[in-house]
Design a protein around this motif. Structure first.
Motif, PDB file in Angstrom:
ATOM      1  N   ILE A   1      11.773   8.708  -0.158  1.00  0.00           N
ATOM      2  CA  ILE A   1      10.546   9.245   0.418  1.00  0.00           C
ATOM      3  C   ILE A   1       9.478   8.154   0.374  1.00  0.00           C
ATOM      4  N   ILE A   2       8.891   7.846   1.530  1.00  0.00           N
ATOM      5  CA  ILE A   2       7.848   6.830   1.603  1.00  0.00           C
ATOM      6  C   ILE A   2       6.498   7.527   1.744  1.00  0.00           C
TER       7      ILE A   2
ATOM      8  N   ASN B   1       0.810  -1.222   0.000  1.00  0.00           N
ATOM      9  CA  ASN B   1       0.000   0.000   0.000  1.00  0.00           C
ATOM     10  C   ASN B   1       0.840   1.268   0.000  1.00  0.00           C
ATOM     11  N   TYR B   2       2.156   1.096  -0.038  1.00  0.00           N
ATOM     12  CA  TYR B   2       3.060   2.239  -0.017  1.00  0.00           C
ATOM     13  C   TYR B   2       3.897   2.280  -1.291  1.00  0.00           C
ATOM     14  N   VAL B   3       4.501   3.417  -1.549  1.00  0.00           N
ATOM     15  CA  VAL B   3       5.525   3.504  -2.590  1.00  0.00           C
ATOM     16  C   VAL B   3       6.718   4.255  -2.013  1.00  0.00           C
ATOM     17  N   SER B   4       7.900   3.886  -2.475  1.00  0.00           N
ATOM     18  CA  SER B   4       9.123   4.602  -2.128  1.00  0.00           C
ATOM     19  C   SER B   4       9.580   5.368  -3.353  1.00  0.00           C
ATOM     20  N   LEU B   5       9.806   6.663  -3.195  1.00  0.00           N
ATOM     21  CA  LEU B   5      10.303   7.510  -4.272  1.00  0.00           C
ATOM     22  C   LEU B   5      11.777   7.799  -3.998  1.00  0.00           C
ATOM     23  N   TYR B   6      12.619   7.435  -4.957  1.00  0.00           N
ATOM     24  CA  TYR B   6      14.060   7.588  -4.780  1.00  0.00           C
ATOM     25  C   TYR B   6      14.586   8.755  -5.616  1.00  0.00           C
TER      26      TYR B   6
END
Length: 243
Positions: free
Chosen positions: A171-172, A160-165
């Motif tokens: 950033i979660i 249900n989350y995404v990590s932006l690199y």
């Protein structure tokens, strides 16, 4: 059209809301259940716009469900007890329907959900035309971070989350990777795996089914489902032997 789901431990209350939903042109019933724990399982796999949620239920109450649902969807609380209203709004409920629920009052809540969605979509369309960034909510309540598209290197989906690199940070945020994909400019980003989106300009090399990105040591996998589209996008800039 808003997809909606009904959670109530009384079947009679569910039947009433289903009847109201069917009479409302912009609502589409995805499902219903008298078991809130079963609802949690369903909501983990489906994207729902609006939930009609009873407060007083066995196993887990609607108030206890609210923090779990967080920002996944809009929630309208339903109950026979008016004293719970303040708790609902403290947990960011969209509206509060007191049983017995009239169709007029139901329609008012549904219209509020539709208006919120239209405003959100309008804001996004406007920013898509004028801006090259987006704001995302972080794990810290009330905190948002501006993410420039030019700074994004890749995105990883985590349930249900995404990590932006970016080069500087990870950033979660509580977002669905499919929804986020639709918000990114197609000329700058490409889906390469069910769990990964990469910045096209930051692709450094391709080794078999592994993508190496600038400023990143780890490889991102290229999924078979996305392979053809990946090469179609990159083909105009490819030299040497054909794939």
């Amino acid at each position: 059209m808003l997809s909606c789901f009904v959670i109530d431990d009384e079947q009679g209350a569910i039947d009433l809301l289903i009847n109201y939903i069917k009479k409302t042109p912009f609502l589409n019933l995805v499902g219903s259940t008298t078991n809130p724990l079963e609802a949690l399982q369903i909501l983990r796999t489906q994207s729902i716009d609006l939930i009609f949620l009873d407060i007083n239920m066995p196993q887990i109450s609607g108030i206890e469900l609210m923090p779990i649902l967080k920002d996944k969807c809009q929630v309208v609380l339903t109950t026979a007890y008016s004293e719970y209203a303040v708790y609902g709004f403290e947990h960011n409920a969209l509206d509060y329907l007191l049983k017995p629920i009239s169709f007029e009052r139901f329609l008012k809540a549904a219209q509020k959900a539709l208006n919120n969605t239209l405003v959100s979509n309008s804001d996004w369309q406007q920013s898509e035309k004028e801006d090259d960034f987006l704001f995302v909510k972080t794990e810290n309540k009330g905190k948002m971070i501006k993410v420039n598209f030019d700074d994004l290197i890749y995105i990883e989906g985590l349930k249900n989350y995404v990590s932006l690199y970016t080069k500087e940070e990870r950033i979660i945020t509580l977002l669905n990777i499919k929804d986020l994909e639709g918000r990114l400019p197609a000329k700058q980003f490409i889906r390469v795996h069910k769990s990964y989106i990469v910045s096209i300009k930051n692709i450094k090399a391709l080794d078999s089914n592994q993508i190496l990105l600038k400023d990143m040591k780890a490889y991102v996998p290229l999924g078979d489902t996305y392979r053809t589209n990946f090469f179609d996008v990159l083909n105009k800039n490819m030299m040497g032997s054909k794939r």
